[in-house]
Design a protein around this motif. Structure first.
Motif, mmCIF file in Angstrom:
data_model
loop_
_atom_site.group_PDB
_atom_site.id
_atom_site.type_symbol
_atom_site.label_atom_id
_atom_site.label_comp_id
_atom_site.label_asym_id
_atom_site.label_seq_id
_atom_site.Cartn_x
_atom_site.Cartn_y
_atom_site.Cartn_z
ATOM 1 N N LYS A 31 -37.502 -18.003 -23.383
ATOM 2 C CA LYS A 31 -36.378 -17.412 -22.659
ATOM 3 C C LYS A 31 -36.669 -17.430 -21.164
ATOM 4 C CE LYS A 31 -33.295 -13.484 -22.689
ATOM 5 N NZ LYS A 31 -32.948 -12.215 -23.328
ATOM 6 N N SER A 32 -35.698 -17.928 -20.382
ATOM 7 C CA SER A 32 -35.833 -18.003 -18.933
ATOM 8 C C SER A 32 -35.634 -16.615 -18.331
ATOM 9 C CB SER A 32 -34.798 -18.971 -18.362
ATOM 10 O OG SER A 32 -34.791 -18.910 -16.959
ATOM 11 N N PRO A 33 -36.543 -16.169 -17.460
ATOM 12 C CA PRO A 33 -36.378 -14.834 -16.867
ATOM 13 C C PRO A 33 -35.211 -14.765 -15.876
ATOM 14 C CG PRO A 33 -38.339 -15.910 -16.003
ATOM 15 C CD PRO A 33 -37.778 -16.804 -17.069
ATOM 16 N N LYS A 34 -34.883 -15.886 -15.233
ATOM 17 C CA LYS A 34 -33.790 -15.894 -14.247
ATOM 18 C C LYS A 34 -32.430 -15.814 -14.900
ATOM 19 C CE LYS A 34 -35.315 -18.203 -10.064
ATOM 20 N NZ LYS A 34 -35.181 -19.397 -9.265
ATOM 21 N N SER A 35 -32.126 -16.785 -15.767
ATOM 22 C CA SER A 35 -30.772 -16.894 -16.308
ATOM 23 C C SER A 35 -30.618 -16.250 -17.679
ATOM 24 C CB SER A 35 -30.368 -18.364 -16.398
ATOM 25 O OG SER A 35 -31.194 -19.039 -17.318
ATOM 26 N N GLY A 36 -31.711 -16.008 -18.378
ATOM 27 C CA GLY A 36 -31.629 -15.428 -19.708
ATOM 28 C C GLY A 36 -31.356 -16.452 -20.795
ATOM 29 N N SER A 37 -31.231 -17.727 -20.423
ATOM 30 C CA SER A 37 -30.980 -18.768 -21.428
ATOM 31 C C SER A 37 -32.306 -19.226 -22.033
ATOM 32 C CB SER A 37 -30.251 -19.950 -20.797
ATOM 33 O OG SER A 37 -31.063 -20.556 -19.818
ATOM 34 N N TYR A 38 -32.219 -19.896 -23.169
ATOM 35 C CA TYR A 38 -33.408 -20.374 -23.862
ATOM 36 C C TYR A 38 -33.612 -21.863 -23.607
ATOM 37 C CZ TYR A 38 -33.835 -16.021 -26.413
ATOM 38 O OH TYR A 38 -34.014 -14.707 -26.743
ATOM 39 N N THR A 39 -34.854 -22.268 -23.468
ATOM 40 C CA THR A 39 -35.223 -23.679 -23.341
ATOM 41 C C THR A 39 -36.293 -23.971 -24.379
ATOM 42 O OG1 THR A 39 -36.898 -23.176 -21.680
ATOM 43 C CG2 THR A 39 -34.724 -23.761 -20.866
ATOM 44 N N PHE A 40 -36.433 -25.235 -24.706
ATOM 45 C CA PHE A 40 -37.435 -25.656 -25.670
ATOM 46 C C PHE A 40 -38.590 -26.322 -24.943
ATOM 47 C CE2 PHE A 40 -33.556 -25.423 -28.103
ATOM 48 C CZ PHE A 40 -33.973 -24.741 -29.229
ATOM 49 N N VAL A 41 -39.806 -25.929 -25.298
ATOM 50 C CA VAL A 41 -41.016 -26.507 -24.733
ATOM 51 C C VAL A 41 -41.716 -27.244 -25.868
ATOM 52 C CG1 VAL A 41 -43.217 -26.011 -23.613
ATOM 53 C CG2 VAL A 41 -41.209 -24.632 -23.082
ATOM 54 N N GLU A 42 -41.971 -28.540 -25.660
ATOM 55 C CA GLU A 42 -42.619 -29.353 -26.676
ATOM 56 C C GLU A 42 -43.983 -29.814 -26.172
ATOM 57 O OE1 GLU A 42 -40.246 -32.617 -27.905
ATOM 58 O OE2 GLU A 42 -38.415 -31.432 -27.980
ATOM 59 N N ALA A 43 -44.931 -29.928 -27.079
ATOM 60 C CA ALA A 43 -46.256 -30.425 -26.730
ATOM 61 C C ALA A 43 -46.876 -31.082 -27.956
ATOM 62 C CB ALA A 43 -47.146 -29.295 -26.239
ATOM 63 N N ILE A 44 -47.624 -32.154 -27.710
ATOM 64 C CA ILE A 44 -48.374 -32.829 -28.772
ATOM 65 C C ILE A 44 -49.849 -32.546 -28.524
ATOM 66 C CG2 ILE A 44 -48.977 -35.049 -29.790
ATOM 67 C CD1 ILE A 44 -46.196 -36.010 -29.034
ATOM 68 N N MET A 45 -50.519 -31.995 -29.550
ATOM 69 C CA MET A 45 -51.901 -31.564 -29.371
ATOM 70 C C MET A 45 -52.656 -31.634 -30.689
ATOM 71 S SD MET A 45 -50.886 -27.584 -29.166
ATOM 72 C CE MET A 45 -49.415 -28.017 -28.301
ATOM 73 N N ALA A 46 -53.916 -31.309 -30.631
ATOM 74 C CA ALA A 46 -54.748 -31.241 -31.840
ATOM 75 C C ALA A 46 -54.301 -30.044 -32.673
ATOM 76 C CB ALA A 46 -56.211 -31.092 -31.449
ATOM 77 N N PRO A 47 -54.396 -30.141 -33.999
ATOM 78 C CA PRO A 47 -53.927 -29.051 -34.863
ATOM 79 C C PRO A 47 -54.592 -27.701 -34.607
ATOM 80 C CG PRO A 47 -54.381 -31.002 -36.167
ATOM 81 C CD PRO A 47 -54.855 -31.289 -34.779
ATOM 82 N N ASP A 48 -55.848 -27.697 -34.142
ATOM 83 C CA ASP A 48 -56.526 -26.419 -33.916
ATOM 84 C C ASP A 48 -56.056 -25.701 -32.652
ATOM 85 O OD1 ASP A 48 -57.633 -28.389 -32.395
ATOM 86 O OD2 ASP A 48 -59.692 -27.731 -32.641
ATOM 87 N N ALA A 49 -55.299 -26.376 -31.778
ATOM 88 C CA ALA A 49 -54.825 -25.760 -30.537
ATOM 89 C C ALA A 49 -53.394 -25.230 -30.647
ATOM 90 C CB ALA A 49 -54.900 -26.774 -29.410
ATOM 91 N N VAL A 50 -52.764 -25.379 -31.804
ATOM 92 C CA VAL A 50 -51.361 -24.988 -31.965
ATOM 93 C C VAL A 50 -51.171 -23.480 -31.838
ATOM 94 C CG1 VAL A 50 -49.429 -24.930 -33.582
ATOM 95 C CG2 VAL A 50 -50.767 -27.002 -33.331
#
Length: 50
Positions: free
Chosen positions: A24-43
């Motif tokens: 959730k964005s603190p400014k507008s209150g809308s939601y955004t999606f954050v994606e990342a590809i990583m090793a399974p132990d860092a999820v």
């Protein structure tokens, strides 16, 4: 609480995981999606971070 999604990707001998987190964005209150590809132990650390 934001929804969480985790998918498993395999490339060659490396095992990677794509994690998608809704933030959730603190400014507008809308939601955004954050994606990342990583090793399974860092999820868990990625999903706990704000």
């Amino acid at each position: 609480m934001a929804k969480k999604s985790v998918a498993t990707l395999q490339t060659g001998s490396k095992r990677l995981t794509k994690a998608i987190k809704m933030v959730k964005s603190p400014k507008s209150g809308s939601y955004t999606f954050v994606e990342a590809i990583m090793a399974p132990d860092a999820v868990n650390d990625f999903l706990k971070k704000k």
